[in-house]
Motif scaffolding. Sequence first.
Motif, PDB file in Angstrom:
ATOM      1  N   ASP A   1      36.837  55.012  68.257  1.00 12.64           N
ATOM      2  CA  ASP A   1      35.913  54.300  69.296  1.00 12.64           C
ATOM      3  C   ASP A   1      37.240  54.733  70.075  1.00 12.64           C
ATOM      4  N   SER A   2      37.116  55.092  71.441  1.00  7.32           N
ATOM      5  CA  SER A   2      37.935  55.402  72.484  1.00  7.32           C
ATOM      6  C   SER A   2      38.244  54.304  73.402  1.00  7.32           C
ATOM      7  N   ASN A   3      36.833  53.083  73.319  1.00 10.83           N
ATOM      8  CA  ASN A   3      37.382  52.127  74.178  1.00 10.83           C
ATOM      9  C   ASN A   3      37.950  51.202  73.123  1.00 10.83           C
ATOM     10  N   THR A   4      37.757  51.180  72.524  1.00 14.80           N
ATOM     11  CA  THR A   4      39.038  50.246  71.279  1.00 14.80           C
ATOM     12  C   THR A   4      40.904  50.445  70.806  1.00 14.80           C
ATOM     13  N   ALA A   5      40.152  52.445  71.633  1.00 14.18           N
ATOM     14  CA  ALA A   5      42.229  52.669  71.208  1.00 14.18           C
ATOM     15  C   ALA A   5      42.808  52.964  72.509  1.00 14.18           C
ATOM     16  N   LEU A   6      42.159  52.187  73.808  1.00 12.20           N
ATOM     17  CA  LEU A   6      42.474  52.265  74.733  1.00 12.20           C
ATOM     18  C   LEU A   6      42.808  50.758  74.818  1.00 12.20           C
TER      19      LEU A   6
ATOM     20  N   ILE B   1      49.558  50.088  71.001  1.00  6.02           N
ATOM     21  CA  ILE B   1      49.664  52.235  70.871  1.00  6.02           C
ATOM     22  C   ILE B   1      51.100  52.715  71.264  1.00  6.02           C
ATOM     23  N   ASP B   2      51.945  53.288  71.190  1.00  9.25           N
ATOM     24  CA  ASP B   2      52.542  53.397  72.280  1.00  9.25           C
ATOM     25  C   ASP B   2      52.211  55.246  72.570  1.00  9.25           C
ATOM     26  N   PHE B   3      51.303  55.863  71.858  1.00  7.01           N
ATOM     27  CA  PHE B   3      50.821  57.096  72.352  1.00  7.01           C
ATOM     28  C   PHE B   3      49.248  57.934  71.610  1.00  7.01           C
ATOM     29  N   ASN B   4      48.733  57.504  72.396  1.00  7.75           N
ATOM     30  CA  ASN B   4      47.358  57.597  73.125  1.00  7.75           C
ATOM     31  C   ASN B   4      46.623  58.922  73.244  1.00  7.75           C
ATOM     32  N   LYS B   5      45.406  59.918  73.085  1.00  5.40           N
ATOM     33  CA  LYS B   5      45.243  61.104  73.531  1.00  5.40           C
ATOM     34  C   LYS B   5      43.029  60.837  73.366  1.00  5.40           C
ATOM     35  N   GLN B   6      43.498  59.158  72.779  1.00  2.00           N
ATOM     36  CA  GLN B   6      41.791  59.601  72.880  1.00  2.00           C
ATOM     37  C   GLN B   6      41.442  58.323  74.407  1.00  2.00           C
ATOM     38  N   LEU B   7      40.903  58.957  75.032  1.00  2.00           N
ATOM     39  CA  LEU B   7      40.583  58.006  76.508  1.00  2.00           C
ATOM     40  C   LEU B   7      39.416  57.864  76.591  1.00  2.00           C
ATOM     41  N   PRO B   8      38.484  56.325  76.762  1.00  2.00           N
ATOM     42  CA  PRO B   8      36.737  56.728  77.406  1.00  2.00           C
ATOM     43  C   PRO B   8      36.524  57.566  78.456  1.00  2.00           C
ATOM     44  N   PRO B   9      35.563  58.535  78.476  1.00  2.00           N
ATOM     45  CA  PRO B   9      36.093  59.658  79.946  1.00  2.00           C
ATOM     46  C   PRO B   9      35.814  58.274  81.287  1.00  2.00           C
ATOM     47  N   GLN B  10      34.834  57.680  81.254  1.00  2.00           N
ATOM     48  CA  GLN B  10      34.399  56.408  81.531  1.00  2.00           C
ATOM     49  C   GLN B  10      35.362  56.118  82.594  1.00  2.00           C
ATOM     50  N   MET B  11      36.698  55.783  81.662  1.00  2.00           N
ATOM     51  CA  MET B  11      38.146  55.639  82.293  1.00  2.00           C
ATOM     52  C   MET B  11      39.588  56.507  83.149  1.00  2.00           C
TER      53      MET B  11
ATOM     54  N   THR C   1      44.436  67.184  78.306  1.00  2.00           N
ATOM     55  CA  THR C   1      44.357  66.830  77.506  1.00  2.00           C
ATOM     56  C   THR C   1      45.016  65.381  78.302  1.00  2.00           C
ATOM     57  N   ALA C   2      44.408  64.090  78.519  1.00  2.00           N
ATOM     58  CA  ALA C   2      44.189  62.684  78.820  1.00  2.00           C
ATOM     59  C   ALA C   2      45.136  62.156  78.145  1.00  2.00           C
ATOM     60  N   TYR C   3      46.114  61.923  78.623  1.00  2.00           N
ATOM     61  CA  TYR C   3      47.019  60.136  77.536  1.00  2.00           C
ATOM     62  C   TYR C   3      47.827  59.353  78.283  1.00  2.00           C
ATOM     63  N   ILE C   4      48.372  58.626  77.226  1.00  2.00           N
ATOM     64  CA  ILE C   4      49.201  57.522  77.790  1.00  2.00           C
ATOM     65  C   ILE C   4      50.140  57.409  76.714  1.00  2.00           C
ATOM     66  N   GLN C   5      50.968  57.178  77.622  1.00  2.00           N
ATOM     67  CA  GLN C   5      52.175  57.490  77.211  1.00  2.00           C
ATOM     68  C   GLN C   5      53.454  55.760  77.040  1.00  2.00           C
ATOM     69  N   SER C   6      53.658  54.674  76.009  1.00  2.00           N
ATOM     70  CA  SER C   6      54.881  53.736  76.472  1.00  2.00           C
ATOM     71  C   SER C   6      55.368  54.155  77.237  1.00  2.00           C
ATOM     72  N   ASP C   7      56.437  53.287  78.163  1.00  2.00           N
ATOM     73  CA  ASP C   7      57.369  54.038  78.753  1.00  2.00           C
ATOM     74  C   ASP C   7      58.644  52.905  77.365  1.00  2.00           C
ATOM     75  N   ARG C   8      58.515  52.726  76.607  1.00  2.00           N
ATOM     76  CA  ARG C   8      59.537  53.055  75.609  1.00  2.00           C
ATOM     77  C   ARG C   8      59.600  53.786  74.454  1.00  2.00           C
ATOM     78  N   LEU C   9      59.362  55.458  74.519  1.00  2.00           N
ATOM     79  CA  LEU C   9      58.947  55.508  73.894  1.00  2.00           C
ATOM     80  C   LEU C   9      58.963  57.757  74.960  1.00  2.00           C
ATOM     81  N   LYS C  10      60.045  58.261  73.919  1.00  2.00           N
ATOM     82  CA  LYS C  10      60.218  59.484  74.937  1.00  2.00           C
ATOM     83  C   LYS C  10      60.420  60.663  73.924  1.00  2.00           C
TER      84      LYS C  10
END
Length: 533
Positions: free
Chosen positions: A244-249, A257-267, A505-514
């Motif tokens: 579930d992308s909402n739960t993942a977000l 989660i440090d890297f996530n490319k499963q984002l809710p489309p409405q968000m 691909t829309a993704y969120i990456q933690s600032d601690r991860l490079k």
Amino acid sequence: MKMRSGVKEILSFVLAAVLFLAGTGAAAEKEIVFNLAVEPKTIDPVQNESVDGSDVIMNIFEGLVRVGPDAKPEAGSAEKWDVSEDGLTWTFHLRPGLRWSDGEPLTAGHFKHGFMRLINGENAAPYSYMGFFIRNAEAFFNGKAKAEDVGINVLDDVTLQIVLEDKNPLILEYLSFGNFIPARPDVVDKDPRGWAAKDDFPCNGPFMISEWRHNSEMTLVKNPNYWEADKVRLDKIRMTMIVDSNTALAATKAGKIDFNKQLPPQMTPQLIQSGEAKLANTLGISFSVFNLKKPPFDNPKVRQAFNLAIDRTAMVEKVAQGGQKPAVAYIPYVIPGTGSDKDFRGESKDYLPVRADPEAAKKLLAEAGYPDGKGFPKVAYKYNLNPVNKAIAEALQAMWKQNLGVEVELSNEEWKVFIETRNQKNFQIARHAYLADFLDAGSLLELWVTDGPMNVANYSNPEYDACMKEARTEMDRSKRIGAMVRAEELLMKDAVTLPIYFYTTAYIQSDRLKGVFLTPFNWVLFHRAEVVE
């Protein structure tokens, strides 16, 4: 008294050691969490056909060559290779001292065993055709040649020779793909179908599996025997399977989660605008596929009508909402054309409107025998269930109803079941998507050659096959691209697919991860990643 004093001294020493390790950071494990989203159907390199499987495979295995930082092939387990004057014999020299994660030596024979698994017809590997550049590989696959006739020769433990069927402009691109991986006979042959569902098999990539709680989480740890282990900065990757992308977000925003490319489309638009999410170009296409042997889609005019009834702009702006581009053809933008200043899309043409054309669609449907949708049979659109796919399915259903006057039933299945349904061609029209496996249009066009293992549409066009045969062996880049431009034209004329949008691909990456490499093929590679606290 003396005994107690000794215990006290030991405890003091242990405490001092712990404090020292903590102070130097030596005890701090570099761990990250990546949302894999789903349980892969398989992580057997020759059976995998999905991105989630590749996200694992490309981090735990390595081929003779691997995907470099520019998405082009670079030296991997082979440190160098020689090519004969006629271009037909390639000799690969393995790096000295290669070992599997369990410490066993990695040999050229293991690469041969892995390649032979791919082209063995008994394995029914979905990407078996990618190995047909090897001499007699296709004949072996079809039972018309013996194993010893195949052009793969082990010259010694560190030297593998590959003899080609014809000159091939893409041999290194093929070999960088996750199907061309070494295999240990003592592991794979004991359990050909089940070995890759375990968590204790040896790997040869930067990471290896330490634990696998199916449908929940897979844990990768650094492979100490990898040839480049000194450059691998992560100790552990926890791959969660939050569908579930909402739960993942929510978990991503909470720092879990440090890297996530499963984002809710409405968000997604809001996340991109705020800078929380980033966009990566992805060389792929979201489309629907018709079964050309199942009425009413055995009629090309019906397929064309369904295509023209779709508002692709609305699909990307109101449904997918991830910065995608309307798919005006089959091959996406950015895939190279004849030169560095051109891409394939610029050398072909647009075949579909970005907005629906109801009048033209209704005219075609009437010519097919269904004026205003009257008499149109009951059809079902099959898809694997997730929020994005559900939204797309419902939008397609509404557009076909509004612009054609036809009713389309929606039918969803769990991912593994759906893949099998589509592979067995048990559908009329189904959700599909494909990401390029390397930087070439042929990666996407090869799907539709007659009787190809990935050809779920039952498409067969001798002219198309001839174009693709030319593209496989033509060394002149301009002529190769020309052949594939003609192939795309035929594919669009025959309306084999219903292109919807080209991927980003829309993704969120933690600032601690490079240092994470999200490839244009949508695989996430962690061998250069690190934690920066």
